[in-house]
Design an enzyme around this catalytic site. Structure first.
Site, PDB file in Angstrom:
ATOM      1  N   GLU A  88     -13.224  16.850 -47.356  1.00 24.82           N
ATOM      2  CA  GLU A  88     -14.301  16.337 -46.451  1.00 24.82           C
ATOM      3  C   GLU A  88     -13.804  14.460 -46.085  1.00 24.82           C
ATOM      4  O   GLU A  88     -13.019  14.134 -46.855  1.00 24.82           O
ATOM      5  CB  GLU A  88     -15.553  16.191 -47.004  1.00 24.82           C
ATOM      6  CG  GLU A  88     -15.618  15.896 -48.521  1.00 24.82           C
ATOM      7  CD  GLU A  88     -16.801  15.953 -49.113  1.00 24.82           C
ATOM      8  OE1 GLU A  88     -17.306  17.199 -48.935  1.00 24.82           O
ATOM      9  OE2 GLU A  88     -17.575  15.163 -49.500  1.00 24.82           O
ATOM     10  N   GLU A 156      -7.485  11.879 -56.156  1.00 26.57           N
ATOM     11  CA  GLU A 156      -6.887  10.460 -57.016  1.00 26.57           C
ATOM     12  C   GLU A 156      -5.543  10.459 -56.112  1.00 26.57           C
ATOM     13  O   GLU A 156      -4.626  11.042 -56.424  1.00 26.57           O
ATOM     14  CB  GLU A 156      -6.557  10.782 -58.193  1.00 26.57           C
ATOM     15  CG  GLU A 156      -5.766   9.814 -58.929  1.00 26.57           C
ATOM     16  CD  GLU A 156      -6.151   8.347 -58.864  1.00 26.57           C
ATOM     17  OE1 GLU A 156      -7.360   8.020 -58.831  1.00 26.57           O
ATOM     18  OE2 GLU A 156      -5.472   7.520 -58.130  1.00 26.57           O
ATOM     19  N   LEU A 211     -13.232   0.763 -61.993  1.00 25.87           N
ATOM     20  CA  LEU A 211     -13.246   0.452 -63.447  1.00 25.87           C
ATOM     21  C   LEU A 211     -14.372   1.093 -64.195  1.00 25.87           C
ATOM     22  O   LEU A 211     -14.425   1.518 -65.170  1.00 25.87           O
ATOM     23  CB  LEU A 211     -13.431  -1.085 -63.613  1.00 25.87           C
ATOM     24  CG  LEU A 211     -13.254  -1.659 -64.922  1.00 25.87           C
ATOM     25  CD1 LEU A 211     -11.505  -1.691 -65.283  1.00 25.87           C
ATOM     26  CD2 LEU A 211     -13.749  -3.165 -65.001  1.00 25.87           C
ATOM     27  N   ASN A 286     -24.720   7.896 -56.551  1.00 26.46           N
ATOM     28  CA  ASN A 286     -25.345   8.885 -55.867  1.00 26.46           C
ATOM     29  C   ASN A 286     -25.510   9.940 -56.610  1.00 26.46           C
ATOM     30  O   ASN A 286     -24.562  10.718 -57.350  1.00 26.46           O
ATOM     31  CB  ASN A 286     -24.454   9.346 -54.826  1.00 26.46           C
ATOM     32  CG  ASN A 286     -24.265   8.461 -53.473  1.00 26.46           C
ATOM     33  OD1 ASN A 286     -25.399   8.092 -53.135  1.00 26.46           O
ATOM     34  ND2 ASN A 286     -22.940   8.075 -53.005  1.00 26.46           N
ATOM     35  N   CYS A 329     -19.275  11.373 -52.021  1.00 24.65           N
ATOM     36  CA  CYS A 329     -18.500  11.836 -52.987  1.00 24.65           C
ATOM     37  C   CYS A 329     -18.342  13.218 -53.320  1.00 24.65           C
ATOM     38  O   CYS A 329     -18.624  13.855 -54.469  1.00 24.65           O
ATOM     39  CB  CYS A 329     -18.785  11.157 -54.314  1.00 24.65           C
ATOM     40  SG  CYS A 329     -19.296   9.512 -53.951  1.00 24.65           S
TER      41      CYS A 329
HETATM   42  N1  SAH Z   1      -9.714   8.809 -57.625  1.00 20.75           N
HETATM   43  C1  SAH Z   1     -10.206   7.511 -56.716  1.00 20.75           C
HETATM   44  C2  SAH Z   1     -10.943   7.662 -55.456  1.00 20.75           C
HETATM   45  C3  SAH Z   1     -11.859   8.653 -55.188  1.00 20.75           C
HETATM   46  S1  SAH Z   1     -13.291   8.212 -56.037  1.00 20.75           S
HETATM   47  C4  SAH Z   1     -10.802   6.595 -57.499  1.00 20.75           C
HETATM   48  O1  SAH Z   1     -11.167   6.943 -58.636  1.00 20.75           O
HETATM   49  O2  SAH Z   1     -10.949   5.452 -57.343  1.00 20.75           O
HETATM   50  C5  SAH Z   1     -14.040   6.935 -55.054  1.00 20.75           C
HETATM   51  C6  SAH Z   1     -14.819   6.246 -55.552  1.00 20.75           C
HETATM   52  O3  SAH Z   1     -16.305   6.800 -55.794  1.00 20.75           O
HETATM   53  C7  SAH Z   1     -14.846   6.167 -57.326  1.00 20.75           C
HETATM   54  O4  SAH Z   1     -14.937   4.862 -57.598  1.00 20.75           O
HETATM   55  C8  SAH Z   1     -15.518   6.869 -57.972  1.00 20.75           C
HETATM   56  O5  SAH Z   1     -15.744   6.546 -59.249  1.00 20.75           O
HETATM   57  C9  SAH Z   1     -16.710   6.683 -57.105  1.00 20.75           C
HETATM   58  N2  SAH Z   1     -17.696   8.077 -57.196  1.00 20.75           N
HETATM   59  C10 SAH Z   1     -17.490   9.116 -57.636  1.00 20.75           C
HETATM   60  N3  SAH Z   1     -18.756   9.840 -57.704  1.00 20.75           N
HETATM   61  C11 SAH Z   1     -19.734   9.019 -57.239  1.00 20.75           C
HETATM   62  C12 SAH Z   1     -21.049   9.132 -57.240  1.00 20.75           C
HETATM   63  N4  SAH Z   1     -21.591  10.184 -57.513  1.00 20.75           N
HETATM   64  N5  SAH Z   1     -21.823   8.023 -56.715  1.00 20.75           N
HETATM   65  C13 SAH Z   1     -21.192   6.821 -56.649  1.00 20.75           C
HETATM   66  N6  SAH Z   1     -19.834   6.623 -56.791  1.00 20.75           N
HETATM   67  C14 SAH Z   1     -19.098   7.894 -57.228  1.00 20.75           C
END
Ligand code: SAH
Length: 339
Positions: A88, A156, A211, A286, A329
């Site tokens: 997506e 990732e 982080l 979320n 996400c």
């Molecule tokens: N793997 C990479 C990029 C994809 S995730 C990374 O970890 O940065 C993109 C971002 O969305 C990351 O910061 C992740 O931790 C966050 N994320 C994942 N699930 C989420 C959710 N349910 N609500 C808010 N942010 C979320």
């Protein structure tokens, strides 16, 4: 091989190999990315022989828009890949332009506990063309140009580093989609060796780090990657990235109720990040089907924000987009079927 997998340099090498002039790579790029033709036969300033060669060497589009969910400021696209996998991308209308959040893998192996994408293990990497085509198909659908790209969808990116870097070179090429490096952001959970590789790329893209916790103790609980690449290596790595590239790094921090959102956490975060050229983006969580994690209340987010601000950390709270259409996400793909 798909034509959208090729950087301009790779296309030039292909041409040299078949005894063609290298400058034709620019013409082909213009046909693909400026005129957006759908077949090599439309490339009317190329000789028949070259067109025949292109036809026999390359395929073009093998990505399909399967579903679009729309609200006023967000459109969410579900794509079907050639092997019937789904990914997506999310388009967001900001005051400053249109940004699109694209996926880099089918599924993800990082296993962050709060993240929906990680529930579906990685099936495979996305190829460069599957990332490029997310953008081309969205632009075709909305009949507008996108101004910025964030690689923050499913996957990732640094677990698929080479393809992601190729994708970035292709969309950044002035004869390609020509998205400026400063309008491209790659987000990683902190794969340290690849951050060092990125320093060497010598490209002005933005780096965002997920982080999400100020201590190893908390980070270990929510992000398994921290057991391999922990904060005592990650922070020095970021310091080196910042000093060598002279670029500010974005620190993403998703606010999880009673997990990482207390004032003690804010204090530790200030300590961890002090004097670094960073800014912190607080992300309202979320909520997903995973009942283990809840979003922090608005008051708690604001208190955390205030504490950081008072202690001279640049900080913003991320605008929430698309809750009503599962834009958060990996949720659409995940609902679509546990294929
Ligand atoms: N793997 C990479 C990029 C994809 S995730 C990374 O970890 O940065 C993109 C971002 O969305 C990351 O910061 C992740 O931790 C966050 N994320 C994942 N699930 C989420 C959710 N349910 N609500 C808010 N942010 C979320």
């Amino acid at each position: 091989m798909n034509i959208y997998d090729l950087t301009k340099t790779e296309l030039e090498n292909y041409l040299i190999n078949i005894n063609e002039k290298k400058y034709k790579a620019t013409q082909i790029y213009e046909w693909l990315y400026q005129h957006r033709v759908k077949s090599f036969n439309e490339m009317s300033n190329l000789k028949k022989e070259l067109i025949a060669n292109l036809n026999s060497s390359f395929t073009m589009n093998d990505l399909k828009i399967e579903l679009v969910q729309e609200s006023k400021l967000v459109k969410k696209f579900l794509f079907k890949l050639y092997d019937n996998q789904y990914i997506e991308a999310v388009l967001m209308y900001h005051d400053y332009g249109l940004s699109v959040c694209i996926s880099s893998e089918v599924g993800c192996n990082m296993g962050c506990k709060f993240c929906e994408s990680g529930r579906l293990k990685k099936v495979r990497d996305l190829t460069p063309h599957e990332m490029v085509l997310q953008i081309l198909l969205i632009e075709e659908y909305i009949k507008e140009r996108i101004s910025s790209v964030v690689i923050m969808g499913i996957g990732e990116p640094f677990d698929n580093y080479d393809n992601v870097m190729k994708f970035i070179r292709i969309i950044n090429d002035p004869k390609g989609i020509a998205i400026g490096a400063r309008h491209i952001t790659v987000s990683t959970c902190g794969i340290i060796p690849k951050i060092y590789d990125l320093i060497k790329e010598n490209i002005q893209i933005n780096l965002a780090i997920s982080l999400h916790a100020p201590t190893n103790e908390i980070r270990n609980k929510i992000m398994p990657v921290n057991k391999v690449y922990n904060l005592s290596e990650l922070i020095p790595c970021l310091q080196e990235y910042i000093s060598k590239t002279n670029r500010r790094v974005t620190i993403e921090y998703v606010m999880l109720n009673n997990v990482n959102d207390t004032l003690d956490c804010a204090k530790e975060l200030v300590h961890l990040l002090k004097n670094m050229n960073i800014y912190v983006n607080l992300i309202p969580y979320n909520e997903t089907n995973n009942i283990e994690f809840k979003k922090s209340s608005k008051d708690k987010i604001l208190a955390f924000y205030d504490y950081l601000k008072k202690n001279n950390i640049n900080v913003t709270i991320r605008k929430e987009f698309g809750l009503e259409i599962d834009a958060a996400c990996g949720q659409l793909r995940s609902k679509r079927g546990e294929q």
